[in-house]
Design a protein around this motif. Structure first.
Motif, PDB file in Angstrom:
ATOM      1  N   LYS A 190     160.380 136.764 -22.667  1.00 19.49           N
ATOM      2  CA  LYS A 190     160.386 136.021 -23.905  1.00 19.49           C
ATOM      3  C   LYS A 190     160.017 137.073 -24.786  1.00 19.49           C
ATOM      4  O   LYS A 190     160.513 136.925 -26.025  1.00 19.49           O
ATOM      5  N   HIS A 191     158.930 137.623 -24.639  1.00 19.69           N
ATOM      6  CA  HIS A 191     158.392 138.699 -25.546  1.00 19.69           C
ATOM      7  C   HIS A 191     159.153 139.941 -25.527  1.00 19.69           C
ATOM      8  O   HIS A 191     158.650 141.253 -26.071  1.00 19.69           O
ATOM      9  N   LEU A 236     157.193 135.155 -19.611  1.00 21.04           N
ATOM     10  CA  LEU A 236     157.003 135.485 -20.928  1.00 21.04           C
ATOM     11  C   LEU A 236     157.030 136.966 -21.104  1.00 21.04           C
ATOM     12  O   LEU A 236     157.263 137.581 -22.237  1.00 21.04           O
ATOM     13  N   SER A 258     152.523 133.971 -15.685  1.00 22.75           N
ATOM     14  CA  SER A 258     153.495 133.562 -16.829  1.00 22.75           C
ATOM     15  C   SER A 258     154.484 134.934 -16.882  1.00 22.75           C
ATOM     16  O   SER A 258     154.736 135.586 -18.020  1.00 22.75           O
TER      17      SER A 258
END
Length: 309
Positions: free
Chosen positions: A34-35, A31, A28
């Protein structure tokens, strides 16, 4: 093309052999972005008797103005157990798995010197994010990728002692006023003011009413003294700007001396052997001694501290 922080030769190669020292699998991967995880550090691994980490910047190392690339570095993980002045020279290779071809993209630079100030080396532009993200290239498949490292310590060196100077931003000064009464009855060689704090240290003003050293018998001598210098570790120096004034109590003026000095365990006192002549000091119209009282003020500002590393 990949680049390191410096303009030096980078060897780019392909190998079927995996790294022997460390691999990190990231699932992932998207992510991280994204974070807003700009920097990811792996757990530490051992190579050549030292502990290391891989450091990844999924969207480039902003501190190096790197855009549109993945930045990858090797960092010395734990330097606290090493003796002062240590330096470790190492050659390293950083790996990225091509999951389509089951081989590895490898980047290798010149031998690097890792030490207290520079613990991290690598490649600002390890791979363009477009190349990395394109599944047909095999580097990021199903949002999963694998990076690795091999580290070869070539030599170690102890460079002896070093130091770190920490300058203090917006340093504030401390003032201390000392009222010396019954001046004509003072019979000791020297007198100390009460202790006061400046820059997390205690200080005193030391006053020699009949002078000291070359000023004996002709001048007043005044010093700023560091209290408890034995509590300062070897190699620590304190950079101080200070002013000592004696007030003219008639005119509302003062005479003053202002200097910057380094204080340390072995040099805990600085000041003036010939601060003011006794002739001028005792003149009634000088205002420095009024009704057998004189007023001394110290203005002390700590601007920096040097400590051994």
């Amino acid at each position: 093309m990949a680049s390191s922080g410096d303009h030096d030769e980078i060897i780019k190669s392909i190998s079927d052999a995996p790294p022997t020292h460390y691999m990190v699998k990231i699932e992932s991967f998207s992510l991280l972005t994204k974070h807003a995880i700009e920097r990811y550090e792996t757990e530490s691994f051992e190579a050549g008797g030292y502990k290391w980490k891989l450091v990844l910047y999924p969207n480039g190392n902003k501190s190096k103005n790197t855009k549109d690339h993945v930045s990858v570095y090797l960092a010395l993980a734990d330097s606290s157990s090493l003796s002062p002045g240590w330096e470790v020279y190492a050659v390293f290779r950083l790996y990225l798995l091509d999951q389509n071809k089951d081989n590895y993209l490898i980047l290798q630079g010149n031998e690097r010197r890792f030490h207290a100030v520079k613990r991290e080396w690598g490649f600002d532009k390890f791979i363009p994010t477009g190349t990395f993200s394109d599944a047909s290239n095999g580097y990021l498949m199903e949002d999963t990728c694998m990076f690795g490292a091999d580290v070869f310590v070539s030599k170690e060196r102890r460079s002896g002692r070093g130091e770190c100077l920490s300058m203090i931003k917006d340093a504030t000064s401390s003032k201390h006023v000392w009222k010396i009464e019954n001046f004509s009855k003072l019979d000791k060689e020297s007198y100390d003011s009460n202790a006061f704090f400046a820059g997390d240290r205690k200080w005193k003003v030391r006053f020699y009413p009949t002078g000291t050293k070359q000023g004996t018998g002709t001048h007043l001598s005044i010093y700023l003294t560091l209290v408890d210098p034995e509590t300062i570790s070897d190699g620590t120096k304190i950079f101080v700007e200070f002013t000592i004034r004696i007030f003219d109590q008639l005119q509302g003026r003062h005479i003053a001396g202002k200097v910057t000095k380094w204080f340390s365990r072995s040099s805990s006192e600085h000041g003036w052997v010939k601060y003011v002549s006794m002739v001028y000091f005792t003149q009634p119209n000088s205002g420095l001694l009024l009704k057998d009282v004189c007023l001394v003020e110290a203005d002390v500002c700590v601007h920096g501290i040097t400590s051994a590393i």
